[in-house]
Design a protein around this motif. Structure first.
Motif, PDB file in Angstrom:
ATOM      1  N   LEU A   5     -66.000   7.557 -24.099  1.00  0.00           N
ATOM      2  CA  LEU A   5     -65.326   8.057 -22.710  1.00  0.00           C
ATOM      3  C   LEU A   5     -64.487   9.188 -22.884  1.00  0.00           C
ATOM      4  O   LEU A   5     -63.635   9.280 -23.878  1.00  0.00           O
ATOM      5  N   PHE A   6     -64.595  10.038 -21.847  1.00  0.00           N
ATOM      6  CA  PHE A   6     -63.902  11.294 -21.878  1.00  0.00           C
ATOM      7  C   PHE A   6     -62.728  11.040 -20.886  1.00  0.00           C
ATOM      8  O   PHE A   6     -63.085  10.885 -19.890  1.00  0.00           O
ATOM      9  N   ALA A  38     -67.187   0.636 -18.511  1.00  0.00           N
ATOM     10  CA  ALA A  38     -66.502  -0.426 -18.435  1.00  0.00           C
ATOM     11  C   ALA A  38     -65.563  -0.575 -19.858  1.00  0.00           C
ATOM     12  O   ALA A  38     -66.027  -0.079 -20.852  1.00  0.00           O
ATOM     13  N   PRO A  39     -64.266  -0.372 -19.583  1.00  0.00           N
ATOM     14  CA  PRO A  39     -63.455  -0.591 -20.725  1.00  0.00           C
ATOM     15  C   PRO A  39     -63.823  -1.471 -22.048  1.00  0.00           C
ATOM     16  O   PRO A  39     -63.661  -0.820 -23.251  1.00  0.00           O
ATOM     17  N   GLU A  40     -64.385  -2.507 -21.657  1.00  0.00           N
ATOM     18  CA  GLU A  40     -64.959  -3.422 -22.967  1.00  0.00           C
ATOM     19  C   GLU A  40     -66.192  -2.679 -23.628  1.00  0.00           C
ATOM     20  O   GLU A  40     -66.550  -3.384 -24.688  1.00  0.00           O
ATOM     21  N   GLU A  41     -66.660  -1.740 -23.133  1.00  0.00           N
ATOM     22  CA  GLU A  41     -68.052  -1.292 -23.596  1.00  0.00           C
ATOM     23  C   GLU A  41     -67.808   0.318 -24.458  1.00  0.00           C
ATOM     24  O   GLU A  41     -68.518   0.786 -24.764  1.00  0.00           O
ATOM     25  N   VAL A  42     -66.402   0.616 -24.246  1.00  0.00           N
ATOM     26  CA  VAL A  42     -66.147   1.983 -24.875  1.00  0.00           C
ATOM     27  C   VAL A  42     -65.970   1.679 -26.599  1.00  0.00           C
ATOM     28  O   VAL A  42     -65.019   0.873 -26.806  1.00  0.00           O
ATOM     29  N   ASP A  43     -66.418   2.693 -27.038  1.00  0.00           N
ATOM     30  CA  ASP A  43     -66.247   2.892 -28.849  1.00  0.00           C
ATOM     31  C   ASP A  43     -65.292   3.780 -29.053  1.00  0.00           C
ATOM     32  O   ASP A  43     -64.570   3.752 -30.041  1.00  0.00           O
ATOM     33  N   TYR A  44     -65.310   4.979 -28.149  1.00  0.00           N
ATOM     34  CA  TYR A  44     -64.347   6.021 -28.680  1.00  0.00           C
ATOM     35  C   TYR A  44     -63.775   6.574 -27.356  1.00  0.00           C
ATOM     36  O   TYR A  44     -64.611   6.642 -26.744  1.00  0.00           O
ATOM     37  N   ILE A  45     -62.663   7.085 -27.326  1.00  0.00           N
ATOM     38  CA  ILE A  45     -62.065   7.986 -26.230  1.00  0.00           C
ATOM     39  C   ILE A  45     -61.485   9.222 -26.556  1.00  0.00           C
ATOM     40  O   ILE A  45     -61.038   9.405 -27.701  1.00  0.00           O
ATOM     41  N   VAL A  46     -62.229  10.277 -26.166  1.00  0.00           N
ATOM     42  CA  VAL A  46     -61.958  11.398 -26.219  1.00  0.00           C
ATOM     43  C   VAL A  46     -60.535  12.051 -24.998  1.00  0.00           C
ATOM     44  O   VAL A  46     -60.948  11.638 -23.851  1.00  0.00           O
ATOM     45  N   ASP A  55     -52.840   2.408 -20.599  1.00  0.00           N
ATOM     46  CA  ASP A  55     -52.953   1.109 -21.172  1.00  0.00           C
ATOM     47  C   ASP A  55     -54.391   0.853 -22.042  1.00  0.00           C
ATOM     48  O   ASP A  55     -55.377   0.940 -21.339  1.00  0.00           O
ATOM     49  N   PHE A  56     -54.436   0.626 -23.404  1.00  0.00           N
ATOM     50  CA  PHE A  56     -55.650   0.486 -24.063  1.00  0.00           C
ATOM     51  C   PHE A  56     -55.995  -0.796 -24.494  1.00  0.00           C
ATOM     52  O   PHE A  56     -57.037  -1.191 -25.038  1.00  0.00           O
ATOM     53  N   THR A  57     -55.294  -1.786 -23.993  1.00  0.00           N
ATOM     54  CA  THR A  57     -55.379  -3.071 -24.127  1.00  0.00           C
ATOM     55  C   THR A  57     -56.814  -3.561 -23.716  1.00  0.00           C
ATOM     56  O   THR A  57     -57.521  -4.240 -24.497  1.00  0.00           O
ATOM     57  N   PRO A  58     -57.557  -3.099 -22.463  1.00  0.00           N
ATOM     58  CA  PRO A  58     -58.762  -3.574 -22.130  1.00  0.00           C
ATOM     59  C   PRO A  58     -59.863  -2.956 -22.935  1.00  0.00           C
ATOM     60  O   PRO A  58     -61.167  -3.251 -23.039  1.00  0.00           O
TER      61      PRO A  58
END
Length: 310
Positions: A5-6, A38-46, A55-58
């Motif tokens: 996710l960018f 979808a937040p629950e499908e993200v492995d990395y965030i740039v 909020d990184f909880t999701p």
């Protein structure tokens, strides 16, 4: 296949989309890159700390957050982020830009260029400047940026001292650490360069007491972080002549407010946070390589120490 996710200001995506795609393609890894998962499908965030994501909880399967900036003060204390956080260390872009700004302004003050560039009275003063060997330079902060600048200044012949929170040994550089080390590093310093991170421990490290330690007429360069300086104390030291000039690239409030005293003070140079900027082409390669490392079992590079704040 990792989903990446960018998360930054929307205008940044246009700058990063192609370089990130090319850098990730070069790793040979399969991936999906975009601005909406979808937040629950993200492995990395740039990530840029001014992004909408706060909020990184999701993000339940998050493996790492890759900060686009060298500074992490905008995210490091976020309690919702439990995955590893990496900071941007880009020798070909961000670091090189800092080295060029620091060496350029150090040489400017060392050589007294301002007196020749702005000389309305046509003063002819043939007094030569000292050679670099006779002009000690002190850096506060010996991280990746500070070390690179120290090496560049040493190569130009300046005697370089550096201070850091924890002891470090660097070839050709006199190093100090701790509170007493800070006093020793600043004692009679002629050019002081600030490259410390913004943490509670570094707030107002440049204050009335530390400014008084420097050589009368010393030059101060701050391409690090605005909160490192007690602004009122610096303005007083400039007015008294204890500090000869301050060249400042970062400020507590940015853009610098129109009515701030720095804009009109004759002994202050304001540059608009340009000393070191993340370049998409080179930063993309750093990010892609770190994702490749993590996906192949190698340790992540440039992981932030949350307890230290950088």
């Amino acid at each position: 296949m990792p989903n990446i996710l960018f998360a930054a200001r929307s205008e940044s995506w246009d700058d990063y989309k192609a370089p990130l795609g090319a850098a990730l393609d070069a790793t040979g890894l399969p991936y999906a890159l975009g601005t909406a998962f979808a937040p629950e499908e993200v492995d990395y965030i740039v990530y840029a700390p001014n992004a909408d994501v706060q909020d990184f909880t999701p993000y339940t399967r998050l493996k790492a957050v890759m900060n686009l900036w060298a500074g992490v003060e905008g995210v490091v204390s976020n309690a919702t982020l439990t995955a590893p956080l990496t900071r941007m260390v880009d020798e070909d872009g961000l670091t090189q830009g800092m080295v060029e700004w620091v060496t350029g302004h150090t040489l400017r003050h060392h050589l007294g260029m301002d007196a020749h560039i702005v000389n309305p009275d046509r003063t002819w003063d043939a007094t030569p400047p000292p050679l670099s060997a006779d002009r000690p330079v002190t850096l506060l902060g010996l991280g990746a940026l500070g070390q690179a600048c120290a090496r560049a200044l040493t190569a130009l012949g300046f005697p370089v001292s550096g201070w850091s929170r924890s002891p470090k040994t660097l070839p050709g550089i006199t190093t100090f650490a701790g509170e007493e080390g800070l006093r020793a590093a600043l004692s009679d310093a002629q050019i002081v360069i600030l490259l410390l991170p913004d943490t509670p421990a570094t707030a107002d490290v440049i204050n009335a007491e530390t400014l008084a330690l420097m050589a009368p007429g010393a030059m101060l360069l701050n391409p690090g972080r605005g909160p490192l300086i007690d602004d009122d104390a610096l303005l007083a030291a400039l007015d008294s002549g204890q500090i000869g000039h301050a060249t400042l690239d970062v400020f507590r409030t940015e853009p610098l407010p129109d009515d701030h005293a720095y804009w009109t003070h004759p002994k202050v140079t304001v540059t608009p946070h340009i000393a070191s900027t993340t370049r998409p082409e080179t930063a993309a390669r750093v990010i892609a390589d770190n994702i490749r490392r993590n996906e192949t079992g190698a340790p992540l590079l440039h992981v932030v120490d949350r307890s230290a704040g950088y």
